[in-house]
Write an enzyme that holds these catalytic residues in place. Structure first.
Site, mmCIF file in Angstrom:
data_model
loop_
_atom_site.group_PDB
_atom_site.id
_atom_site.type_symbol
_atom_site.label_atom_id
_atom_site.label_comp_id
_atom_site.label_asym_id
_atom_site.label_seq_id
_atom_site.Cartn_x
_atom_site.Cartn_y
_atom_site.Cartn_z
ATOM 1 N N LYS A 84 -27.140 25.537 26.127
ATOM 2 C CA LYS A 84 -27.258 25.152 25.023
ATOM 3 C C LYS A 84 -27.640 26.347 23.942
ATOM 4 O O LYS A 84 -28.393 27.105 24.554
ATOM 5 C CB LYS A 84 -28.727 24.141 25.006
ATOM 6 C CG LYS A 84 -29.250 23.589 23.756
ATOM 7 C CD LYS A 84 -30.305 22.700 24.244
ATOM 8 C CE LYS A 84 -30.925 21.772 22.841
ATOM 9 N NZ LYS A 84 -32.089 20.900 23.590
ATOM 10 N N SER A 108 -31.296 16.101 21.686
ATOM 11 C CA SER A 108 -30.544 17.252 20.900
ATOM 12 C C SER A 108 -29.663 18.051 21.896
ATOM 13 O O SER A 108 -28.823 18.747 21.078
ATOM 14 C CB SER A 108 -31.670 18.215 20.446
ATOM 15 O OG SER A 108 -32.589 18.892 21.419
ATOM 16 N N SER A 115 -34.659 15.246 25.207
ATOM 17 C CA SER A 115 -33.509 15.935 24.828
ATOM 18 C C SER A 115 -32.368 16.181 25.806
ATOM 19 O O SER A 115 -31.520 16.782 25.640
ATOM 20 C CB SER A 115 -33.538 17.155 23.887
ATOM 21 O OG SER A 115 -33.822 16.755 22.634
HETATM 22 N N1 GLN Z 1 -35.154 13.266 19.701
HETATM 23 C C1 GLN Z 1 -36.718 13.930 19.973
HETATM 24 C C2 GLN Z 1 -36.904 14.820 18.594
HETATM 25 O O1 GLN Z 1 -36.235 14.590 17.926
HETATM 26 C C3 GLN Z 1 -36.759 14.857 21.120
HETATM 27 C C4 GLN Z 1 -35.993 16.137 20.892
HETATM 28 C C5 GLN Z 1 -36.223 17.165 22.040
HETATM 29 O O2 GLN Z 1 -36.402 16.564 23.132
HETATM 30 N N2 GLN Z 1 -35.994 18.244 21.739
HETATM 31 O O3 GLN Z 1 -37.879 15.530 18.499
#
Ligand code: GLN
Length: 489
Positions: A81, A156, A180
Protein backbone atom coordinates in the site's frame (compact mmCIF):
# COMPACT_ATOMS: atom_id res chain seq x y z
CA UNK A 1 -1.30 -26.55 -8.67
CA UNK A 2 -1.82 -24.51 -11.81
CA UNK A 3 1.15 -24.10 -14.16
CA UNK A 4 1.08 -20.33 -13.81
CA UNK A 5 2.84 -19.36 -10.59
CA UNK A 6 0.85 -16.11 -10.30
CA UNK A 7 -2.07 -18.31 -9.23
CA UNK A 8 -0.14 -19.90 -6.35
CA UNK A 9 -0.29 -18.94 -2.72
CA UNK A 10 2.75 -17.48 -0.96
CA UNK A 11 3.51 -20.73 0.85
CA UNK A 12 3.32 -22.69 -2.41
CA UNK A 13 5.71 -20.22 -4.05
CA UNK A 14 8.12 -20.32 -1.12
CA UNK A 15 8.17 -24.16 -1.15
CA UNK A 16 8.62 -24.34 -4.92
CA UNK A 17 11.41 -21.73 -4.91
CA UNK A 18 13.31 -23.23 -1.96
CA UNK A 19 13.08 -26.76 -3.36
CA UNK A 20 14.36 -25.54 -6.72
CA UNK A 21 11.17 -26.58 -8.57
CA UNK A 22 10.91 -23.05 -9.97
CA UNK A 23 13.22 -20.03 -9.91
CA UNK A 24 12.32 -16.84 -8.09
CA UNK A 25 12.89 -15.07 -11.41
CA UNK A 26 10.26 -17.21 -13.17
CA UNK A 27 7.76 -16.42 -10.39
CA UNK A 28 8.48 -12.69 -10.60
CA UNK A 29 8.12 -12.80 -14.39
CA UNK A 30 4.80 -14.62 -14.08
CA UNK A 31 3.45 -11.92 -11.73
CA UNK A 32 4.78 -9.07 -13.85
CA UNK A 33 3.07 -10.58 -16.91
CA UNK A 34 -0.13 -10.92 -14.92
CA UNK A 35 0.05 -7.24 -13.91
CA UNK A 36 0.61 -6.39 -17.55
CA UNK A 37 -2.47 -8.42 -18.53
CA UNK A 38 -4.86 -7.23 -15.80
CA UNK A 39 -3.91 -3.91 -14.33
CA UNK A 40 -5.19 -1.80 -17.19
CA UNK A 41 -8.63 -2.93 -16.03
CA UNK A 42 -8.15 -3.27 -12.27
CA UNK A 43 -5.81 -0.28 -11.72
CA UNK A 44 -4.48 -1.59 -8.42
CA UNK A 45 -0.87 -0.43 -8.86
CA UNK A 46 0.20 3.20 -8.76
CA UNK A 47 3.82 2.18 -9.45
CA UNK A 48 5.23 -1.12 -10.73
CA UNK A 49 8.87 -1.90 -9.92
CA UNK A 50 9.56 -4.44 -12.68
CA UNK A 51 13.32 -4.04 -12.98
CA UNK A 52 14.12 -4.11 -9.29
CA UNK A 53 11.70 -7.00 -8.72
CA UNK A 54 13.62 -9.10 -11.24
CA UNK A 55 16.94 -8.08 -9.64
CA UNK A 56 15.63 -9.06 -6.18
CA UNK A 57 14.41 -12.40 -7.58
CA UNK A 58 17.82 -13.03 -9.16
CA UNK A 59 19.46 -12.29 -5.81
CA UNK A 60 17.21 -14.91 -4.16
CA UNK A 61 18.14 -17.46 -6.83
CA UNK A 62 21.83 -16.68 -6.44
CA UNK A 63 21.68 -17.15 -2.67
CA UNK A 64 19.84 -20.46 -3.07
CA UNK A 65 22.47 -21.61 -5.57
CA UNK A 66 25.11 -20.91 -2.91
CA UNK A 67 23.17 -23.08 -0.47
CA UNK A 68 22.12 -20.16 1.77
CA UNK A 69 18.87 -20.03 3.73
CA UNK A 70 16.87 -17.29 2.02
CA UNK A 71 14.03 -16.99 4.53
CA UNK A 72 10.37 -17.89 4.97
CA UNK A 73 9.23 -15.71 2.04
CA UNK A 74 11.91 -16.79 -0.45
CA UNK A 75 10.94 -15.37 -3.84
CA UNK A 76 7.39 -14.38 -2.80
CA UNK A 77 6.17 -11.34 -4.81
CA UNK A 78 4.54 -8.73 -2.57
CA UNK A 79 2.70 -5.44 -3.17
CA UNK A 80 2.76 -2.49 -0.75
CA UNK A 81 0.00 0.00 0.00
CA UNK A 82 1.40 3.42 -0.88
CA UNK A 83 1.66 4.59 2.75
CA UNK A 84 4.66 2.46 3.69
CA UNK A 85 7.87 4.43 3.49
CA UNK A 86 10.22 2.89 0.95
CA UNK A 87 13.58 4.18 -0.19
CA UNK A 88 12.70 2.80 -3.58
CA UNK A 89 10.17 4.66 -5.71
CA UNK A 90 7.74 7.18 -4.27
CA UNK A 91 5.69 7.23 -1.06
CA UNK A 92 2.65 9.41 -1.72
CA UNK A 93 -0.35 8.09 0.29
CA UNK A 94 -2.10 8.70 -3.06
CA UNK A 95 -2.26 12.39 -2.19
CA UNK A 96 -1.30 15.36 -4.33
CA UNK A 97 0.48 16.84 -1.33
CA UNK A 98 3.08 14.03 -1.39
CA UNK A 99 3.37 13.73 -5.16
CA UNK A 100 6.98 12.96 -6.01
CA UNK A 101 7.99 12.41 -2.36
CA UNK A 102 10.85 9.96 -1.81
CA UNK A 103 11.39 8.55 1.65
CA UNK A 104 14.95 8.43 2.96
CA UNK A 105 14.22 5.20 4.88
CA UNK A 106 12.27 1.93 4.74
CA UNK A 107 9.41 1.10 7.12
CA UNK A 108 10.29 -1.67 9.59
CA UNK A 109 7.73 -4.01 7.98
CA UNK A 110 9.34 -3.44 4.59
CA UNK A 111 12.75 -4.32 6.04
CA UNK A 112 11.32 -7.43 7.64
CA UNK A 113 9.77 -8.63 4.39
CA UNK A 114 13.02 -7.99 2.52
CA UNK A 115 15.01 -9.92 5.14
CA UNK A 116 12.56 -12.82 4.74
CA UNK A 117 13.30 -13.06 1.00
CA UNK A 118 10.25 -11.25 -0.42
CA UNK A 119 10.35 -9.57 -3.85
CA UNK A 120 8.61 -6.17 -4.10
CA UNK A 121 6.37 -5.62 -7.12
CA UNK A 122 5.46 -1.99 -6.39
CA UNK A 123 3.06 0.39 -4.68
CA UNK A 124 -0.72 -0.02 -4.51
CA UNK A 125 -3.59 2.43 -4.71
CA UNK A 126 -5.48 3.62 -1.61
CA UNK A 127 -7.85 6.29 -0.38
CA UNK A 128 -5.83 9.46 0.20
CA UNK A 129 -4.08 9.12 3.59
CA UNK A 130 -6.19 5.96 4.20
CA UNK A 131 -9.39 7.98 4.65
CA UNK A 132 -12.25 6.17 2.97
CA UNK A 133 -13.96 2.85 2.34
CA UNK A 134 -13.92 2.59 -1.45
CA UNK A 135 -10.49 3.81 -2.70
CA UNK A 136 -12.40 6.50 -4.62
CA UNK A 137 -10.64 9.15 -2.52
CA UNK A 138 -7.31 8.37 -4.20
CA UNK A 139 -5.87 11.41 -5.99
CA UNK A 140 -4.25 9.05 -8.51
CA UNK A 141 -6.78 6.64 -10.02
CA UNK A 142 -9.91 4.56 -9.46
CA UNK A 143 -9.32 0.90 -8.60
CA UNK A 144 -11.97 -1.60 -9.65
CA UNK A 145 -13.18 -4.76 -7.96
CA UNK A 146 -11.81 -7.78 -9.89
CA UNK A 147 -15.11 -9.66 -9.29
CA UNK A 148 -17.09 -6.91 -11.01
CA UNK A 149 -15.28 -4.00 -12.62
CA UNK A 150 -18.28 -1.70 -12.05
CA UNK A 151 -17.88 -2.07 -8.28
CA UNK A 152 -15.46 -0.61 -5.74
CA UNK A 153 -12.77 -2.82 -4.18
CA UNK A 154 -13.54 -1.37 -0.72
CA UNK A 155 -11.01 0.78 1.07
CA UNK A 156 -8.84 2.24 2.10
CA UNK A 157 -6.47 -0.65 1.17
CA UNK A 158 -8.48 -1.20 -2.05
CA UNK A 159 -5.41 -1.48 -4.29
CA UNK A 160 -3.96 -4.14 -1.97
CA UNK A 161 -7.17 -6.20 -1.91
CA UNK A 162 -7.79 -5.90 -5.66
CA UNK A 163 -4.19 -6.89 -6.46
CA UNK A 164 -4.42 -10.02 -4.29
CA UNK A 165 -7.83 -10.97 -5.71
CA UNK A 166 -6.64 -10.51 -9.31
CA UNK A 167 -3.43 -12.54 -8.62
CA UNK A 168 -1.34 -9.42 -9.27
CA UNK A 169 0.76 -10.21 -6.16
CA UNK A 170 1.06 -13.22 -3.84
CA UNK A 171 0.09 -11.04 -0.91
CA UNK A 172 -0.04 -7.36 -0.02
CA UNK A 173 0.49 -5.14 2.99
CA UNK A 174 -2.30 -2.85 4.10
CA UNK A 175 -3.11 -0.70 7.11
CA UNK A 176 -6.28 -0.67 9.19
CA UNK A 177 -7.46 2.28 11.28
CA UNK A 178 -11.18 1.53 11.22
CA UNK A 179 -11.49 -1.41 8.83
CA UNK A 180 -9.16 -0.61 5.95
CA UNK A 181 -7.67 -4.11 5.71
CA UNK A 182 -10.76 -6.15 6.58
CA UNK A 183 -13.46 -4.32 4.59
CA UNK A 184 -11.56 -4.37 1.24
CA UNK A 185 -10.51 -7.98 1.93
CA UNK A 186 -14.22 -8.80 2.36
CA UNK A 187 -15.21 -6.88 -0.80
CA UNK A 188 -12.55 -8.65 -2.90
CA UNK A 189 -12.76 -12.15 -1.41
CA UNK A 190 -9.36 -12.29 0.27
CA UNK A 191 -8.12 -12.87 3.79
CA UNK A 192 -7.14 -9.73 5.71
CA UNK A 193 -5.93 -9.47 9.29
CA UNK A 194 -5.74 -6.41 11.52
CA UNK A 195 -3.40 -7.45 14.32
CA UNK A 196 -3.66 -6.35 17.96
CA UNK A 197 -2.57 -2.74 18.44
CA UNK A 198 1.16 -3.06 19.20
CA UNK A 199 1.69 -6.44 17.54
CA UNK A 200 3.29 -5.02 14.38
CA UNK A 201 5.62 -2.02 14.19
CA UNK A 202 4.17 1.22 12.78
CA UNK A 203 7.60 2.73 12.15
CA UNK A 204 7.54 4.06 8.60
CA UNK A 205 3.77 3.76 8.23
CA UNK A 206 2.54 7.28 7.42
CA UNK A 207 0.27 8.06 10.38
CA UNK A 208 -3.47 8.69 10.05
CA UNK A 209 -4.76 8.12 13.63
CA UNK A 210 -1.87 6.85 15.72
CA UNK A 211 -3.89 5.20 18.50
CA UNK A 212 -5.89 3.16 15.95
CA UNK A 213 -3.51 2.41 13.03
CA UNK A 214 -2.15 -1.11 12.58
CA UNK A 215 -0.28 -2.79 9.72
CA UNK A 216 -1.41 -6.19 8.46
CA UNK A 217 -1.41 -8.60 5.51
CA UNK A 218 -4.00 -9.27 2.78
CA UNK A 219 -3.53 -12.80 1.49
CA UNK A 220 -5.05 -15.52 -0.67
CA UNK A 221 -5.56 -17.95 2.21
CA UNK A 222 -5.31 -18.28 6.00
CA UNK A 223 -1.99 -20.14 5.94
CA UNK A 224 -0.40 -17.26 4.04
CA UNK A 225 -1.84 -14.85 6.60
CA UNK A 226 -0.18 -16.83 9.41
CA UNK A 227 3.08 -16.96 7.45
CA UNK A 228 3.06 -13.19 6.86
CA UNK A 229 2.27 -12.55 10.54
CA UNK A 230 5.32 -14.62 11.58
CA UNK A 231 7.50 -12.24 9.60
CA UNK A 232 5.74 -8.95 10.45
CA UNK A 233 5.13 -9.30 14.19
CA UNK A 234 7.30 -8.35 17.12
CA UNK A 235 8.92 -5.58 19.11
CA UNK A 236 10.65 -2.77 17.25
CA UNK A 237 12.81 -0.33 19.20
CA UNK A 238 11.77 2.40 16.75
CA UNK A 239 8.07 2.13 17.67
CA UNK A 240 7.56 2.55 21.41
CA UNK A 241 3.97 1.26 21.14
CA UNK A 242 5.10 -2.08 19.69
CA UNK A 243 4.71 -4.83 22.27
CA UNK A 244 7.61 -6.72 23.76
CA UNK A 245 5.81 -10.06 23.79
CA UNK A 246 6.73 -13.45 22.34
CA UNK A 247 5.40 -13.92 18.79
CA UNK A 248 5.42 -17.70 18.49
CA UNK A 249 4.82 -19.55 15.24
CA UNK A 250 1.37 -18.74 13.84
CA UNK A 251 1.58 -21.42 11.13
CA UNK A 252 2.35 -24.13 13.70
CA UNK A 253 -0.86 -23.26 15.57
CA UNK A 254 -3.12 -23.99 12.56
CA UNK A 255 -5.36 -27.02 12.97
CA UNK A 256 -8.15 -28.25 10.68
CA UNK A 257 -10.80 -28.39 13.41
CA UNK A 258 -12.38 -26.09 16.00
CA UNK A 259 -12.75 -28.64 18.81
CA UNK A 260 -13.07 -27.15 22.27
CA UNK A 261 -13.42 -23.57 21.01
CA UNK A 262 -16.26 -21.28 22.00
CA UNK A 263 -17.56 -18.84 19.44
CA UNK A 264 -19.49 -15.76 20.57
CA UNK A 265 -22.14 -14.22 18.32
CA UNK A 266 -22.83 -10.59 19.28
CA UNK A 267 -26.56 -9.96 19.21
CA UNK A 268 -26.01 -6.30 18.25
CA UNK A 269 -24.43 -7.39 14.94
CA UNK A 270 -27.38 -9.44 13.72
CA UNK A 271 -30.00 -6.72 13.27
CA UNK A 272 -31.87 -5.32 10.27
CA UNK A 273 -28.75 -3.31 9.31
CA UNK A 274 -27.31 -6.60 8.06
CA UNK A 275 -28.60 -7.60 4.62
CA UNK A 276 -30.52 -10.93 4.50
CA UNK A 277 -28.17 -12.42 1.95
CA UNK A 278 -25.11 -11.50 4.02
CA UNK A 279 -26.71 -12.83 7.19
CA UNK A 280 -27.39 -16.17 5.55
CA UNK A 281 -23.72 -16.50 4.54
CA UNK A 282 -22.49 -15.71 8.07
CA UNK A 283 -24.95 -18.16 9.62
CA UNK A 284 -23.84 -20.90 7.22
CA UNK A 285 -20.20 -20.26 8.20
CA UNK A 286 -21.08 -20.46 11.90
CA UNK A 287 -22.87 -23.80 11.29
CA UNK A 288 -19.81 -25.10 9.45
CA UNK A 289 -17.68 -24.20 12.49
CA UNK A 290 -20.15 -25.95 14.78
CA UNK A 291 -19.73 -28.99 12.56
CA UNK A 292 -15.99 -28.75 13.26
CA UNK A 293 -16.55 -29.00 16.99
CA UNK A 294 -17.01 -25.36 18.05
CA UNK A 295 -19.61 -24.39 20.61
CA UNK A 296 -21.68 -21.27 19.88
CA UNK A 297 -22.80 -18.80 22.57
CA UNK A 298 -24.62 -15.48 22.32
CA UNK A 299 -22.69 -12.46 23.61
CA UNK A 300 -23.52 -8.77 23.92
CA UNK A 301 -21.49 -5.70 22.95
CA UNK A 302 -23.88 -3.07 24.32
CA UNK A 303 -21.95 0.05 23.25
CA UNK A 304 -21.76 -0.97 19.56
CA UNK A 305 -24.19 1.76 18.50
CA UNK A 306 -21.74 4.52 19.57
CA UNK A 307 -18.73 3.14 17.70
CA UNK A 308 -19.05 5.07 14.43
CA UNK A 309 -19.61 8.40 16.22
CA UNK A 310 -16.74 7.82 18.66
CA UNK A 311 -14.42 6.75 15.85
CA UNK A 312 -15.09 9.87 13.77
CA UNK A 313 -14.24 12.10 16.73
CA UNK A 314 -11.05 10.28 17.73
CA UNK A 315 -9.70 9.54 14.25
CA UNK A 316 -10.30 13.07 12.99
CA UNK A 317 -8.73 14.58 16.12
CA UNK A 318 -5.60 12.49 15.65
CA UNK A 319 -5.55 13.07 11.90
CA UNK A 320 -5.69 16.84 12.37
CA UNK A 321 -2.57 16.61 14.54
CA UNK A 322 -0.72 14.08 12.35
CA UNK A 323 -1.39 15.89 9.08
CA UNK A 324 -0.21 19.26 10.41
CA UNK A 325 3.30 18.29 9.26
CA UNK A 326 2.29 18.56 5.59
CA UNK A 327 2.71 22.30 5.45
CA UNK A 328 4.67 22.88 2.25
CA UNK A 329 7.87 23.53 4.16
CA UNK A 330 9.29 20.06 4.75
CA UNK A 331 7.51 17.58 2.47
CA UNK A 332 6.04 17.32 -0.97
CA UNK A 333 3.88 19.97 -2.58
CA UNK A 334 4.51 23.68 -1.91
CA UNK A 335 2.17 26.41 -3.18
CA UNK A 336 3.93 28.94 -5.39
CA UNK A 337 4.45 32.63 -4.59
CA UNK A 338 2.88 32.89 -1.14
CA UNK A 339 3.35 36.30 0.49
CA UNK A 340 3.84 34.98 4.04
CA UNK A 341 3.99 31.73 5.96
CA UNK A 342 0.28 31.68 6.79
CA UNK A 343 -0.65 32.03 3.15
CA UNK A 344 1.90 29.33 2.28
CA UNK A 345 0.27 26.88 4.72
CA UNK A 346 -3.26 27.73 3.64
CA UNK A 347 -2.62 27.51 -0.07
CA UNK A 348 -0.43 24.41 0.14
CA UNK A 349 -3.06 22.50 2.11
CA UNK A 350 -5.97 23.73 0.00
CA UNK A 351 -4.20 22.68 -3.20
CA UNK A 352 -2.63 19.49 -1.84
CA UNK A 353 -5.36 17.79 0.20
CA UNK A 354 -8.50 16.30 -1.35
CA UNK A 355 -12.01 17.06 0.00
CA UNK A 356 -12.30 14.09 2.39
CA UNK A 357 -8.93 14.82 4.00
CA UNK A 358 -9.85 18.50 4.38
CA UNK A 359 -13.18 17.52 5.94
CA UNK A 360 -11.41 15.33 8.51
CA UNK A 361 -8.82 17.98 9.40
CA UNK A 362 -11.62 20.52 9.93
CA UNK A 363 -13.71 18.10 12.02
CA UNK A 364 -10.68 17.07 14.07
CA UNK A 365 -9.59 20.65 14.71
CA UNK A 366 -13.13 21.46 15.83
CA UNK A 367 -13.47 18.56 18.32
CA UNK A 368 -10.11 19.49 19.86
CA UNK A 369 -10.78 23.21 20.11
CA UNK A 370 -11.22 24.91 23.44
CA UNK A 371 -14.82 24.75 24.60
CA UNK A 372 -15.55 21.61 22.55
CA UNK A 373 -12.75 19.34 23.76
CA UNK A 374 -14.66 18.11 26.82
CA UNK A 375 -17.97 17.78 25.02
CA UNK A 376 -16.55 15.72 22.15
CA UNK A 377 -13.02 14.45 22.50
CA UNK A 378 -12.95 13.56 26.22
CA UNK A 379 -16.39 12.06 26.06
CA UNK A 380 -15.44 9.96 23.05
CA UNK A 381 -12.39 8.67 24.93
CA UNK A 382 -14.61 7.60 27.81
CA UNK A 383 -17.01 5.75 25.49
CA UNK A 384 -13.99 4.17 23.81
CA UNK A 385 -13.05 2.60 27.18
CA UNK A 386 -16.58 1.21 27.47
CA UNK A 387 -16.34 -0.30 23.99
CA UNK A 388 -13.08 -2.02 24.92
CA UNK A 389 -14.64 -3.28 28.15
CA UNK A 390 -17.59 -4.74 26.20
CA UNK A 391 -15.15 -6.94 24.28
CA UNK A 392 -13.12 -7.97 27.32
CA UNK A 393 -16.35 -8.90 29.13
CA UNK A 394 -17.61 -10.89 26.13
CA UNK A 395 -14.30 -12.76 25.94
CA UNK A 396 -14.98 -14.13 29.43
CA UNK A 397 -17.54 -16.34 27.72
CA UNK A 398 -15.82 -17.24 24.44
CA UNK A 399 -12.49 -17.63 22.64
CA UNK A 400 -13.39 -15.66 19.52
CA UNK A 401 -16.32 -13.49 18.40
CA UNK A 402 -17.70 -14.00 14.91
CA UNK A 403 -19.86 -11.76 12.73
CA UNK A 404 -19.99 -10.00 9.36
CA UNK A 405 -17.14 -7.76 8.17
CA UNK A 406 -19.38 -5.43 6.23
CA UNK A 407 -23.16 -4.94 6.08
CA UNK A 408 -23.27 -5.36 2.27
CA UNK A 409 -21.04 -6.71 -0.49
CA UNK A 410 -19.01 -4.28 -2.61
CA UNK A 411 -21.11 -1.36 -3.84
CA UNK A 412 -21.03 0.27 -7.24
CA UNK A 413 -18.48 2.93 -8.16
CA UNK A 414 -19.92 6.36 -7.38
CA UNK A 415 -22.80 4.96 -5.32
CA UNK A 416 -21.73 6.52 -2.00
CA UNK A 417 -19.41 9.36 -2.99
CA UNK A 418 -22.07 12.06 -2.58
CA UNK A 419 -22.90 11.14 1.02
CA UNK A 420 -19.97 10.85 3.46
CA UNK A 421 -22.19 9.47 6.24
CA UNK A 422 -23.38 6.62 4.01
CA UNK A 423 -19.73 5.84 3.28
CA UNK A 424 -18.82 5.96 7.01
CA UNK A 425 -21.52 3.36 7.76
CA UNK A 426 -19.70 0.79 5.58
CA UNK A 427 -17.40 0.30 8.56
CA UNK A 428 -20.04 -0.27 11.20
CA UNK A 429 -18.71 -3.77 12.06
CA UNK A 430 -15.00 -3.06 11.81
CA UNK A 431 -14.52 0.21 13.69
CA UNK A 432 -15.13 -1.07 17.25
CA UNK A 433 -12.22 -3.48 16.89
CA UNK A 434 -9.74 -0.62 16.35
CA UNK A 435 -11.26 1.36 19.22
CA UNK A 436 -10.81 -1.73 21.46
CA UNK A 437 -7.31 -2.41 20.10
CA UNK A 438 -8.04 -6.11 19.57
CA UNK A 439 -7.18 -8.29 16.54
CA UNK A 440 -9.70 -9.34 13.86
CA UNK A 441 -9.55 -11.10 10.51
CA UNK A 442 -11.89 -11.08 7.54
CA UNK A 443 -12.10 -14.10 5.26
CA UNK A 444 -14.37 -15.09 2.40
CA UNK A 445 -17.50 -17.07 3.23
CA UNK A 446 -19.12 -17.43 -0.19
CA UNK A 447 -20.60 -15.34 -2.96
CA UNK A 448 -23.79 -13.36 -2.47
CA UNK A 449 -26.60 -13.35 -5.05
CA UNK A 450 -24.85 -10.46 -6.81
CA UNK A 451 -21.84 -12.72 -7.45
CA UNK A 452 -19.69 -10.66 -5.08
CA UNK A 453 -17.82 -12.08 -2.08
CA UNK A 454 -19.14 -11.98 1.49
CA UNK A 455 -16.72 -11.53 4.40
CA UNK A 456 -16.74 -13.36 7.73
CA UNK A 457 -15.08 -11.46 10.57
CA UNK A 458 -13.33 -13.35 13.38
CA UNK A 459 -12.34 -11.23 16.38
CA UNK A 460 -9.93 -12.35 19.09
CA UNK A 461 -8.58 -11.52 22.53
CA UNK A 462 -5.67 -9.06 22.70
CA UNK A 463 -2.53 -10.70 21.27
CA UNK A 464 -4.41 -13.90 20.47
CA UNK A 465 -4.09 -13.81 16.68
CA UNK A 466 -3.20 -17.52 16.92
CA UNK A 467 -6.76 -18.53 17.86
CA UNK A 468 -8.29 -16.31 15.15
CA UNK A 469 -6.04 -17.97 12.57
CA UNK A 470 -6.85 -21.42 13.91
CA UNK A 471 -10.61 -20.82 13.65
CA UNK A 472 -10.19 -19.32 10.18
CA UNK A 473 -8.08 -22.25 9.03
CA UNK A 474 -10.59 -24.79 10.39
CA UNK A 475 -13.36 -23.02 8.49
CA UNK A 476 -11.33 -22.69 5.29
CA UNK A 477 -10.38 -26.37 5.28
CA UNK A 478 -13.98 -27.51 5.77
CA UNK A 479 -16.24 -24.81 4.32
CA UNK A 480 -17.07 -26.82 1.22
CA UNK A 481 -17.15 -23.72 -1.01
CA UNK A 482 -15.52 -23.31 -4.32
CA UNK A 483 -15.73 -19.60 -4.97
CA UNK A 484 -13.28 -19.80 -7.86
CA UNK A 485 -11.20 -16.76 -8.78
CA UNK A 486 -12.45 -13.61 -10.50
CA UNK A 487 -12.11 -13.78 -14.29
CA UNK A 488 -10.22 -10.56 -14.98
CA UNK A 489 -7.95 -11.32 -17.90
N1 GLN B 1 -13.11 3.73 6.26
C1 GLN B 1 -12.60 4.20 7.53
C2 GLN B 1 -12.24 5.66 7.40
O1 GLN B 1 -12.55 6.22 6.41
C3 GLN B 1 -11.41 3.40 7.93
C4 GLN B 1 -10.18 3.76 7.20
C5 GLN B 1 -8.99 3.01 7.66
O2 GLN B 1 -9.10 1.98 8.35
N2 GLN B 1 -7.83 3.54 7.34
O3 GLN B 1 -11.68 6.25 8.26
Amino acid sequence: MSAESYAWTAHEIRDAVTSGAVSARAVAESYLARIEACDQKVQAYVDVWAESALAQADAVDARLARGEDVGPLAGVPVGLKDLFCTKQGFTTCCSKILKGYRSPFDATVVERLADAGAVFLGKLNMDEFAMGSSTENSAVQVTRNPWNLACVPGGSSGGSAAAVAADECAFALGSDTGGSIRQPAACCGCVGLKPTYGRVSRYGLVAFASSLDQVGPLTKDVEDCALAMNVLSGRDERDSTSADLPVGDFTAALRPDAKGLRIGLPKEYFTDALGADMREKIEAAVSALEGQGAEVVEVSLPHTEYAVAVYYIICTAEASANLARFDGVRYGHRAAAAADVEELYRRTKTEGFGPEVQRRILLGTYVLSSGYYDAYYSKAQRVRSLIRKDFLDAFEQCDVIVGPTSPTPAFRLGEKTADPLEMYLSDIYTISINLAGIPAMSMPCGLTESGLPAGLQIMGKPFDEATILRVGYAYEQNRGLDMGRPAVA
